[in-house]
Write an enzyme that holds these catalytic residues in place. Structure first.
Site, PDB file in Angstrom:
ATOM      1  N   ASP A  13      -8.374   7.726  -1.392  1.00  0.00           N
ATOM      2  CA  ASP A  13      -8.185   8.584  -2.572  1.00  0.00           C
ATOM      3  C   ASP A  13      -7.734   7.743  -3.764  1.00  0.00           C
ATOM      4  O   ASP A  13      -6.648   7.954  -4.298  1.00  0.00           O
ATOM      5  CB  ASP A  13      -7.160   9.706  -2.268  1.00  0.00           C
ATOM      6  CG  ASP A  13      -5.763   9.177  -1.974  1.00  0.00           C
ATOM      7  OD1 ASP A  13      -5.637   8.005  -1.530  1.00  0.00           O
ATOM      8  OD2 ASP A  13      -4.777   9.915  -2.201  1.00  0.00           O
ATOM      9  N   ASP A  18      -5.066   2.155  -3.066  1.00  0.00           N
ATOM     10  CA  ASP A  18      -6.376   2.325  -2.419  1.00  0.00           C
ATOM     11  C   ASP A  18      -7.369   1.322  -3.003  1.00  0.00           C
ATOM     12  O   ASP A  18      -8.222   0.783  -2.282  1.00  0.00           O
ATOM     13  CB  ASP A  18      -6.934   3.738  -2.661  1.00  0.00           C
ATOM     14  CG  ASP A  18      -6.023   4.832  -2.149  1.00  0.00           C
ATOM     15  OD1 ASP A  18      -6.260   5.366  -1.067  1.00  0.00           O
ATOM     16  OD2 ASP A  18      -5.057   5.157  -2.876  1.00  0.00           O
ATOM     17  N   ASN A  40      -4.444  11.475  -4.490  1.00  0.00           N
ATOM     18  CA  ASN A  40      -3.742  10.977  -5.672  1.00  0.00           C
ATOM     19  C   ASN A  40      -4.220  11.666  -6.937  1.00  0.00           C
ATOM     20  O   ASN A  40      -3.464  11.822  -7.900  1.00  0.00           O
ATOM     21  CB  ASN A  40      -3.952   9.472  -5.816  1.00  0.00           C
ATOM     22  CG  ASN A  40      -3.149   8.679  -4.805  1.00  0.00           C
ATOM     23  OD1 ASN A  40      -2.032   9.051  -4.467  1.00  0.00           O
ATOM     24  ND2 ASN A  40      -3.731   7.593  -4.306  1.00  0.00           N
ATOM     25  N   THR A 123      -6.585   5.937   4.029  1.00  0.00           N
ATOM     26  CA  THR A 123      -5.518   5.612   3.075  1.00  0.00           C
ATOM     27  C   THR A 123      -5.215   6.765   2.126  1.00  0.00           C
ATOM     28  O   THR A 123      -4.589   6.567   1.089  1.00  0.00           O
ATOM     29  CB  THR A 123      -5.875   4.341   2.273  1.00  0.00           C
ATOM     30  OG1 THR A 123      -7.053   4.597   1.502  1.00  0.00           O
ATOM     31  CG2 THR A 123      -6.103   3.142   3.176  1.00  0.00           C
ATOM     32  N   PHE A 163       3.707  10.858   1.081  1.00  0.00           N
ATOM     33  CA  PHE A 163       2.741  11.682   0.336  1.00  0.00           C
ATOM     34  C   PHE A 163       1.487  12.035   1.130  1.00  0.00           C
ATOM     35  O   PHE A 163       1.071  13.205   1.150  1.00  0.00           O
ATOM     36  CB  PHE A 163       2.344  10.987  -0.979  1.00  0.00           C
ATOM     37  CG  PHE A 163       1.262  11.733  -1.711  1.00  0.00           C
ATOM     38  CD1 PHE A 163       1.553  12.870  -2.444  1.00  0.00           C
ATOM     39  CD2 PHE A 163      -0.070  11.314  -1.643  1.00  0.00           C
ATOM     40  CE1 PHE A 163       0.553  13.586  -3.097  1.00  0.00           C
ATOM     41  CE2 PHE A 163      -1.077  12.016  -2.292  1.00  0.00           C
ATOM     42  CZ  PHE A 163      -0.764  13.160  -3.023  1.00  0.00           C
ATOM     43  N   ASN A 164       0.816  11.068   1.749  1.00  0.00           N
ATOM     44  CA  ASN A 164      -0.484  11.362   2.376  1.00  0.00           C
ATOM     45  C   ASN A 164      -0.362  12.442   3.447  1.00  0.00           C
ATOM     46  O   ASN A 164      -1.230  13.321   3.570  1.00  0.00           O
ATOM     47  CB  ASN A 164      -1.091  10.109   3.016  1.00  0.00           C
ATOM     48  CG  ASN A 164      -1.584   9.114   1.991  1.00  0.00           C
ATOM     49  OD1 ASN A 164      -1.821   9.470   0.835  1.00  0.00           O
ATOM     50  ND2 ASN A 164      -1.727   7.862   2.398  1.00  0.00           N
ATOM     51  N   HIS A 238       0.935   0.030  -0.663  1.00  0.00           N
ATOM     52  CA  HIS A 238       0.851   0.608   0.682  1.00  0.00           C
ATOM     53  C   HIS A 238      -0.486   0.359   1.394  1.00  0.00           C
ATOM     54  O   HIS A 238      -0.543  -0.116   2.528  1.00  0.00           O
ATOM     55  CB  HIS A 238       1.028   2.135   0.613  1.00  0.00           C
ATOM     56  CG  HIS A 238       2.173   2.611  -0.191  1.00  0.00           C
ATOM     57  ND1 HIS A 238       3.448   2.736   0.312  1.00  0.00           N
ATOM     58  CD2 HIS A 238       2.253   3.022  -1.492  1.00  0.00           C
ATOM     59  CE1 HIS A 238       4.253   3.209  -0.617  1.00  0.00           C
ATOM     60  NE2 HIS A 238       3.563   3.393  -1.725  1.00  0.00           N
ATOM     61  N   ASP A 239      -1.576   0.770   0.733  1.00  0.00           N
ATOM     62  CA  ASP A 239      -2.822   1.027   1.468  1.00  0.00           C
ATOM     63  C   ASP A 239      -3.520  -0.194   2.075  1.00  0.00           C
ATOM     64  O   ASP A 239      -4.097  -0.078   3.162  1.00  0.00           O
ATOM     65  CB  ASP A 239      -3.799   1.788   0.561  1.00  0.00           C
ATOM     66  CG  ASP A 239      -3.333   3.213   0.317  1.00  0.00           C
ATOM     67  OD1 ASP A 239      -2.500   3.709   1.097  1.00  0.00           O
ATOM     68  OD2 ASP A 239      -3.810   3.830  -0.657  1.00  0.00           O
TER      69      ASP A 239
END
Ligand code: BDR
Ligand code: CA
Length: 313
Positions: A13, A18, A40, A123, A163-164, A238-239
């Site tokens: 996303d 990402d 996102n 992700t 969040f995800n 993060h991703d």
């Protein structure tokens, strides 16, 4: 260092991190396709952003859009982290290639069937993956596993939820309870991988459009994180860790744990329950949880990927 070049479908996303995951995957994996999900930003925007990355990388892979909203809960986007575009902070080039399809779930099913032994790297919210597994419960027979960014022992959207998984907790619960081999890049490890000013400088020093765009994206993303946290030198990137877990496992320390996802509660919706008990009769482990990373070495791999991608156009 042990490395492998897995075949992956990247479900994402974009989103700043990402975007970095796409860049790293383009350098380290055989990407069978990129699928997009609302998260996102709204779906039209995450799909556009994936096309922008494909364009900048001159990547010949299909991009398919998927779920525009979560399975049950209402859609909520993350403009407060990524800006309204999902990729605020840089002038993005206009991608020339159109989206290849709007049925990401069908694309995932067909592509996995055609490439037994491939991996899913997820992700964003897990909506597309849950829909694929729900309609084809035996899909896992052809999958090596699912590596995802999400969860952790603390949250970022609520005190306990990342969040995800918060964005589509019902999808996350389906995927996490699928019985498939899982690798989890949660906040415990991703907060160890920050885009600090010296690391962003290394991106800025690289020639080419991709590096110029990414350094602007990192500036925005890190300024946002630093202004919203009292203990971070830059954004948690993060991703890409969900990619690197497959390609560079030596970068990580891991623990095998039973993991589940909570679907409700003001503070607990989307929270991962990670069983860290030492009881002998605890549930069997279901997930490889990343807990530590050699962040400098992982940034070196990221820089190599950006350098390679910057030379593509
Ligand atoms: C996750 O949520 C999004 O903001 C990022 O792209 C990442 O996938 C972190 O909680
Ligand atoms: Ca994401």
């Amino acid at each position: 260092m042990t490395t492998s070049r897995p075949q992956i479908i990247l479900d994402c996303d974009p989103g700043h991190d990402d975007a970095v995951a796409i860049v790293v995957a383009s350098h380290t994996c055989d990407i069978l396709g990129i699928t997009t999900v609302a998260g996102n930003a709204p779906l039209d925007r995450t799909t556009y952003n994936a096309r922008v990355l494909r364009h900048m990388l001159n990547l010949d892979v299909e991009v398919h859009s998927g779920a525009g909203r979560p399975l049950v809960v209402p859609p909520v986007f993350a403009g407060y982290v990524h800006g309204e575009s999902g990729l605020d902070g840089a002038d993005l080039p206009e991608p020339t290639r159109a989206v290849d399809g709007t049925d990401a779930v069908g694309f995932i099913i067909d592509t996995v069937r055609a490439h037994p032994g491939c991996h899913l790297v997820v992700t964003g919210p897990m909506t597309n993956i849950a829909l694929a597994l729900r309609s084809h419960p035996d899909l896992g027979n052809d999958l090596a596993g699912i590596s995802f960014m999400g969860g952790g022992t603390f949250g970022n959207r609520t005190p306990m939820a990342e969040f995800n998984l918060w964005a589509d907790p019902h999808a996350a619960q389906i995927v996490v309870n699928s019985g498939l081999p899982l690798t989890m890049a949660g906040l415990d490890v991703t907060h160890q991988f920050q885009a600090t000013p010296p690391r962003i400088e290394r991106v800025r020093e690289i020639d080419g459009q991709l590096a110029a765009v990414l350094s602007g994206l990192f500036d925005f993303f890190s300024a946002n994180y630093s202004s919203r946290h009292d203990d971070m030198e830059g954004a948690a990137v993060h991703d890409p860790l969900a990619v690197l877990a497959l390609t560079h496992p030596d970068l990580f320390t891991t623990e095998s744990r039973f993991v589940d996802v909570v679907t409700d509660g003001e503070h607990t919706r989307g929270m991962t329950v990670i069983d860290r008990r030492t009881l002998i009769d605890r549930p069997a482990a279901t997930c490889t949880v990343l807990v530590g990373i050699d962040a400098d070495a992982a940034w070196d791999v990221t820089i190599s990927a950006i350098r390679a991608g910057s030379a593509n156009r």
